[in-house]
Scaffold this motif. Sequence first.
Motif, PDB file in Angstrom:
ATOM      1  N   ARG A 108     -35.582  48.994  21.338  1.00 46.64           N
ATOM      2  CA  ARG A 108     -36.234  49.788  22.141  1.00 46.64           C
ATOM      3  C   ARG A 108     -36.031  50.984  20.644  1.00 46.64           C
ATOM      4  O   ARG A 108     -36.856  51.511  20.937  1.00 46.64           O
ATOM      5  CB  ARG A 108     -36.006  50.775  23.835  1.00 46.64           C
ATOM      6  CG  ARG A 108     -36.507  50.409  24.837  1.00 46.64           C
ATOM      7  CD  ARG A 108     -36.423  50.956  25.903  1.00 46.64           C
ATOM      8  NE  ARG A 108     -35.374  51.244  25.969  1.00 46.64           N
ATOM      9  CZ  ARG A 108     -34.686  50.625  27.961  1.00 46.64           C
ATOM     10  NH1 ARG A 108     -35.277  49.482  28.027  1.00 46.64           N
ATOM     11  NH2 ARG A 108     -33.514  50.675  27.846  1.00 46.64           N
ATOM     12  N   ARG A 111     -37.715  49.702  17.945  1.00 47.74           N
ATOM     13  CA  ARG A 111     -39.111  49.696  18.148  1.00 47.74           C
ATOM     14  C   ARG A 111     -40.009  50.688  17.452  1.00 47.74           C
ATOM     15  O   ARG A 111     -41.084  50.884  17.654  1.00 47.74           O
ATOM     16  CB  ARG A 111     -39.671  48.955  19.523  1.00 47.74           C
ATOM     17  CG  ARG A 111     -38.994  47.042  19.587  1.00 47.74           C
ATOM     18  CD  ARG A 111     -39.485  47.260  20.713  1.00 47.74           C
ATOM     19  NE  ARG A 111     -39.022  46.078  21.877  1.00 47.74           N
ATOM     20  CZ  ARG A 111     -38.235  45.854  23.135  1.00 47.74           C
ATOM     21  NH1 ARG A 111     -38.249  47.136  23.384  1.00 47.74           N
ATOM     22  NH2 ARG A 111     -37.780  44.783  23.010  1.00 47.74           N
ATOM     23  N   SER A 112     -38.877  52.243  18.538  1.00 51.73           N
ATOM     24  CA  SER A 112     -40.025  53.867  17.654  1.00 51.73           C
ATOM     25  C   SER A 112     -39.107  53.789  16.537  1.00 51.73           C
ATOM     26  O   SER A 112     -40.625  54.834  16.643  1.00 51.73           O
ATOM     27  CB  SER A 112     -39.390  53.868  19.043  1.00 51.73           C
ATOM     28  OG  SER A 112     -38.008  54.771  18.751  1.00 51.73           O
TER      29      SER A 112
END
Length: 395
Positions: A108, A111-112
């Motif tokens: 995550r 991805r950010s």
Amino acid sequence: MTPVPPPAVELSADQARRIALRAQGLLGAPDRRAGVPGVLRHLGAVQLDTISVLARSHELIPYARLGAVGRRAVEDAYWSGGRAFEYWSHAACVLPVEEWPHFAFRRRAYRSRSHGDQQLPDGVYDTVIRQLREEGPLTATELGGANNGGEWWDWSASKVAVERALMYGEVVCTERRGWKRVYDLAERAIPDALLHDDLSDAECRRRLVALAGRSLGVGTRTDIADYHRLRAEEFDAVVADSGLVPVTVEGWAKPAWADPEALAGEPRGRHRTTLLSPFDSLIWERARTERIFDFTHRLEAYVPKQKRVHGYFAMPLLAGGKLQGRVDPAREGATLVARQTSLAGPKAVAPMAEALVEAAGWVGCTDVRLERVDAPELRGPLIAAIDRVPRRAHS
């Protein structure tokens, strides 16, 4: 740092050392039935590295614990049957497939992130994913080329795309072929029961802290956080719920935590005599190695040759539960060459001879040749000891 509860147990330095050795699979009878997959599950992470002297580091790790297991068997254990995947943990590591959910927080985070310094042409990412879906597992070369023809870091757009997909978790490295990563879609490579990112960031970190504590046996905040490269504050936020027990260790200046199972019984059993990869999880954290074994070690492969003290890829000798020397090995045909050898004293001669002969046989060498021995008076005894060790054939 958050407040630490009062320690529940006081450990001597010797107890902590033995707990660490047992937790790392280097004290007690090895579980040969579980084999290399068992070593991987037990350690939780096996570091990968490009350097190959005796063998690559990911081969040396199970060898140190199981003895002269067949090298082909090591590769098959990692890369067949869907048992493992490669991802960023302590570094680039082979990880048990069961740990896939625990790295959701890291996927995550990737991805950010902004990728402003590495923009992809329109459509390249989708093209790479489509090609993998249609053609099955592929290397970067098969996806269109790994680089643009410049320096090694001059990646092609398809290589950037597939590596980004790897970090996101859309793609998995399922094996190494000629040291090249082989990529496949996560939806194909990871079992359905594990292919999810529904664990919270806190739960991922809690589990990784608990697993690291189990793999280390006992460790400080830095030791345990560093195992899967968590930040100290991430460790602080979850350690109270991890199940680890606060302890004090004789001679350790900082608080420590132990796996409760490690405290359940006194560590006993046979000590392994072996050469260790510098990337072995027993010793990869240098401050911990010095604290536990009173042994200072650093990898000198990236140090200019004229400034090296112990050699290019000096491998510590583990014997009797202690680090008793080191050797910088090389291979010349069927000869294992000990380019530079250092010993803690005369008692280390026989273990070093045993370790050198076993390692030579494992990699298909029939002879061992000594070059420099740091204590010249031990050169003759070491040669004699090498000659006395029985040779065994290995696959």
